[in-house]
Design a protein around this motif. Structure first.
Motif, mmCIF file in Angstrom:
data_model
loop_
_atom_site.group_PDB
_atom_site.id
_atom_site.type_symbol
_atom_site.label_atom_id
_atom_site.label_comp_id
_atom_site.label_asym_id
_atom_site.label_seq_id
_atom_site.Cartn_x
_atom_site.Cartn_y
_atom_site.Cartn_z
ATOM 1 N N PHE A 1 0.828 -1.209 0.000
ATOM 2 C CA PHE A 1 0.000 0.000 0.000
ATOM 3 C C PHE A 1 0.859 1.254 0.000
ATOM 4 O O PHE A 1 0.529 2.253 -0.649
ATOM 5 C CB PHE A 1 -0.965 -0.010 1.192
ATOM 6 C CG PHE A 1 -2.176 -0.864 0.974
ATOM 7 C CD1 PHE A 1 -3.415 -0.289 0.722
ATOM 8 C CD2 PHE A 1 -2.091 -2.254 1.015
ATOM 9 C CE1 PHE A 1 -4.551 -1.082 0.510
ATOM 10 C CE2 PHE A 1 -3.206 -3.042 0.800
ATOM 11 C CZ PHE A 1 -4.439 -2.461 0.542
ATOM 12 N N ALA A 2 1.981 1.211 0.731
ATOM 13 C CA ALA A 2 2.869 2.377 0.785
ATOM 14 C C ALA A 2 3.458 2.679 -0.583
ATOM 15 O O ALA A 2 3.685 3.851 -0.930
ATOM 16 C CB ALA A 2 3.982 2.140 1.805
ATOM 17 N N GLN A 3 3.719 1.652 -1.389
ATOM 18 C CA GLN A 3 4.259 1.872 -2.735
ATOM 19 C C GLN A 3 3.297 2.663 -3.604
ATOM 20 O O GLN A 3 3.709 3.326 -4.557
ATOM 21 C CB GLN A 3 4.598 0.538 -3.405
ATOM 22 C CG GLN A 3 5.864 -0.113 -2.858
ATOM 23 C CD GLN A 3 6.323 -1.280 -3.716
ATOM 24 O OE1 GLN A 3 6.056 -1.329 -4.909
ATOM 25 N NE2 GLN A 3 7.023 -2.221 -3.105
ATOM 26 N N ARG A 4 2.021 2.597 -3.307
ATOM 27 C CA ARG A 4 1.017 3.370 -4.028
ATOM 28 C C ARG A 4 0.612 4.640 -3.282
ATOM 29 O O ARG A 4 -0.360 5.300 -3.660
ATOM 30 C CB ARG A 4 -0.216 2.507 -4.279
ATOM 31 C CG ARG A 4 0.015 1.383 -5.289
ATOM 32 C CD ARG A 4 0.365 1.952 -6.667
ATOM 33 N NE ARG A 4 0.606 0.909 -7.650
ATOM 34 C CZ ARG A 4 -0.339 0.375 -8.417
ATOM 35 N NH1 ARG A 4 -1.592 0.786 -8.312
ATOM 36 N NH2 ARG A 4 -0.028 -0.556 -9.287
ATOM 37 N N GLY A 5 1.328 4.969 -2.220
ATOM 38 C CA GLY A 5 1.025 6.170 -1.455
ATOM 39 C C GLY A 5 -0.256 6.071 -0.664
ATOM 40 O O GLY A 5 -0.909 7.078 -0.387
ATOM 41 N N LEU A 6 -0.633 4.840 -0.266
ATOM 42 C CA LEU A 6 -1.884 4.612 0.447
ATOM 43 C C LEU A 6 -1.618 4.100 1.855
ATOM 44 O O LEU A 6 -0.603 3.457 2.117
ATOM 45 C CB LEU A 6 -2.737 3.582 -0.304
ATOM 46 C CG LEU A 6 -3.180 3.954 -1.724
ATOM 47 C CD1 LEU A 6 -3.785 2.744 -2.424
ATOM 48 C CD2 LEU A 6 -4.180 5.108 -1.692
ATOM 49 N N ASP A 7 -2.538 4.380 2.759
ATOM 50 C CA ASP A 7 -2.471 3.869 4.125
ATOM 51 C C ASP A 7 -3.638 2.931 4.370
ATOM 52 O O ASP A 7 -4.764 3.184 3.911
ATOM 53 C CB ASP A 7 -2.548 5.016 5.145
ATOM 54 C CG ASP A 7 -1.280 5.857 5.171
ATOM 55 O OD1 ASP A 7 -0.198 5.272 5.000
ATOM 56 O OD2 ASP A 7 -1.391 7.079 5.345
ATOM 57 N N LEU A 8 -3.374 1.862 5.072
ATOM 58 C CA LEU A 8 -4.443 0.947 5.463
ATOM 59 C C LEU A 8 -5.239 1.520 6.628
ATOM 60 O O LEU A 8 -4.682 2.160 7.525
ATOM 61 C CB LEU A 8 -3.847 -0.398 5.885
ATOM 62 C CG LEU A 8 -3.375 -1.326 4.765
ATOM 63 C CD1 LEU A 8 -2.456 -2.393 5.323
ATOM 64 C CD2 LEU A 8 -4.562 -1.952 4.067
ATOM 65 N N THR A 9 -6.545 1.309 6.615
ATOM 66 C CA THR A 9 -7.399 1.752 7.714
ATOM 67 C C THR A 9 -7.519 0.602 8.714
ATOM 68 O O THR A 9 -8.486 -0.171 8.706
ATOM 69 C CB THR A 9 -8.795 2.157 7.198
ATOM 70 O OG1 THR A 9 -8.660 3.102 6.140
ATOM 71 C CG2 THR A 9 -9.626 2.783 8.312
ATOM 72 N N VAL A 10 -6.508 0.449 9.554
ATOM 73 C CA VAL A 10 -6.462 -0.666 10.495
ATOM 74 C C VAL A 10 -7.249 -0.311 11.751
ATOM 75 O O VAL A 10 -6.922 0.648 12.449
ATOM 76 C CB VAL A 10 -5.003 -1.012 10.868
ATOM 77 C CG1 VAL A 10 -4.984 -2.178 11.853
ATOM 78 C CG2 VAL A 10 -4.204 -1.358 9.625
ATOM 79 N N ILE A 11 -8.300 -1.079 12.032
ATOM 80 C CA ILE A 11 -9.135 -0.814 13.208
ATOM 81 C C ILE A 11 -8.819 -1.758 14.363
ATOM 82 O O ILE A 11 -9.354 -1.603 15.457
ATOM 83 C CB ILE A 11 -10.632 -0.909 12.855
ATOM 84 C CG1 ILE A 11 -10.984 -2.319 12.380
ATOM 85 C CG2 ILE A 11 -11.005 0.133 11.804
ATOM 86 C CD1 ILE A 11 -12.478 -2.565 12.247
ATOM 87 N N GLY A 12 -7.951 -2.732 14.117
ATOM 88 C CA GLY A 12 -7.581 -3.657 15.187
ATOM 89 C C GLY A 12 -6.549 -4.651 14.701
ATOM 90 O O GLY A 12 -6.382 -4.859 13.494
ATOM 91 N N GLU A 13 -5.834 -5.250 15.653
ATOM 92 C CA GLU A 13 -4.815 -6.251 15.342
ATOM 93 C C GLU A 13 -5.099 -7.512 16.138
ATOM 94 O O GLU A 13 -5.260 -7.459 17.362
ATOM 95 C CB GLU A 13 -3.423 -5.728 15.671
ATOM 96 C CG GLU A 13 -3.023 -4.523 14.826
ATOM 97 C CD GLU A 13 -1.676 -3.933 15.216
ATOM 98 O OE1 GLU A 13 -1.087 -3.240 14.380
ATOM 99 O OE2 GLU A 13 -1.225 -4.187 16.361
ATOM 100 N N ILE A 14 -5.180 -8.652 15.446
ATOM 101 C CA ILE A 14 -5.501 -9.931 16.091
ATOM 102 C C ILE A 14 -4.496 -10.971 15.610
ATOM 103 O O ILE A 14 -4.474 -11.318 14.428
ATOM 104 C CB ILE A 14 -6.932 -10.388 15.753
ATOM 105 C CG1 ILE A 14 -7.949 -9.299 16.108
ATOM 106 C CG2 ILE A 14 -7.255 -11.684 16.478
ATOM 107 C CD1 ILE A 14 -9.384 -9.648 15.725
ATOM 108 N N ASP A 15 -3.667 -11.457 16.506
ATOM 109 C CA ASP A 15 -2.675 -12.465 16.128
ATOM 110 C C ASP A 15 -3.281 -13.854 15.990
ATOM 111 O O ASP A 15 -2.805 -14.666 15.207
ATOM 112 C CB ASP A 15 -1.534 -12.503 17.149
ATOM 113 C CG ASP A 15 -0.525 -11.381 16.924
ATOM 114 O OD1 ASP A 15 -0.343 -10.984 15.762
ATOM 115 O OD2 ASP A 15 0.059 -10.908 17.902
ATOM 116 N N SER A 16 -4.312 -14.156 16.750
ATOM 117 C CA SER A 16 -4.948 -15.467 16.683
ATOM 118 C C SER A 16 -5.722 -15.595 15.377
ATOM 119 O O SER A 16 -6.639 -14.819 15.108
ATOM 120 C CB SER A 16 -5.899 -15.657 17.864
ATOM 121 O OG SER A 16 -6.756 -16.760 17.646
#
Length: 317
Positions: A204-219
């Motif tokens: 996404f960074a290569q296209r100048g975009l940011d992800l809209t991350v609302i949470g992180e879940i490892d499981s």
């Protein structure tokens, strides 16, 4: 400092208290305390702190524990090598898989090893990439599957496949999605130590975009359930999508303007010796991966010699 002291120290850490360590090691607690005191006297620093819930490692204790565990494993390897000379491979081998791949590779490998090498005791574990790398570095793992395309300092890397990542949601849509459209949607991702988040953010960074991350879940189980419930979308390989109660509830789509491709490699520490048992596990895993790919049982993956580059910005068609 001798091997008995190191074994007792590792036993204390793994048991969580001196009394439990004494029970596990079948020695008197006074002997455990005596050897711990000798270690602390020699190092001139406390190694553990005692509390109502057991012991906790000090900074010096953490360093010593990492080295002690690696030393004891090397000694076990030496014994195994001597015992397996001119004989079939045997002994214990620990291998780690990223959570996204453990379901498709871990079980199949275990079955193959039981049939082909019943004398080998295979220890399987999974986790995010940074955790597996740490365990490989400190000797707790003999082998680990990591998302690396080339060797790194202290690490032997054998790339064997390239794997594509897909946009995954509960919506029954099959048309490809653009990075820009995906960037506008809320996503759930494994934590920052995962190969998935690293690859996705790079793309996404290569296209100048940011992800809209609302949470992180490892499981993986919890992540799939959250996406199936419509709490957010995610980015995953095919192998991580269809498992258990999530089958049929998750739908994957390719990216229309950027293929997210990551290398899959079998890794080991350059400083540790790969005995016959470890080599048997390594060769069996690579053969298994090829069979899964050629048999179309591992989707979105190509064998390394025919696969594309790490990040391919061409549409997948």
């Amino acid at each position: 400092m001798d091997l008995r002291q190191l074994r007792y120290f590792v036993g204390i850490v793994q048991a969580g208290s001196l009394s439990r360590a004494a029970n596990h090691l079948h020695v008197a607690q006074s002997a455990i305390s005596h050897h711990l005191a000798q270690l602390e006297s020699e190092i001139k620093k406390p190694l553990v702190t005692r509390g109502s819930k057991g012991i906790a490692l000090t900074e010096a204790g953490t360093v010593l524990y990492r080295h002690a565990e690696a030393i004891l494993r090397h000694i076990d390897f030496a014994k195994q090598d001597a015992m397996t000379t001119l004989a079939v491979p045997s002994g214990r081998v620990a291998i780690g898989f990223p959570s996204a791949l453990s379901s498709i590779l871990g079980y199949e490998l275990f079955v193959q090893m039981r049939h082909a090498y019943p004398q080998i005791v295979l220890h399987l574990t999974d986790g995010n990439s940074s955790l597996l790398r740490e365990r490989l570095d400190n000797g707790r793992l003999d082998l680990a599957v990591l998302f690396l395309g080339k060797s790194e300092r202290g690490l032997a890397v054998e790339p064997f496949a390239n794997e594509e990542l897909f946009y995954v949601s509960a919506e029954k849509k099959s048309r490809p999605i653009s990075l820009e459209e995906a960037a506008s949607q809320p996503v759930l991702l494994p934590g920052p130590g995962s190969g998935i988040q690293k690859t996705a953010r790079e793309a996404f960074a290569q296209r100048g975009l940011d992800l809209t991350v609302i949470g992180e879940i490892d499981s993986m189980v919890a992540l799939r359930r959250a996406v199936a419930a419509g709490l957010g979308n995610t980015i995953l390989p095919w192998a991580a999508i269809g498992d258990g109660e999530s089958v049929g509830k998750l739908h994957h789509r390719q990216f229309s303007d950027f293929r997210l491709i990551r290398p899959v490699a079998l890794c080991s520490s350059e400083v540790s010796q790969r005995n016959p048992a470890i080599e048997a596990v390594a060769s069996t895993l690579k053969l298994l991966a090829r069979k899964l790919i050629e048999g179309r049982r591992w989707h979105g993956v190509t064998a390394m010699e025919t696969a594309g580059s790490h990040l391919d910005n061409k549409p997948s068609g």
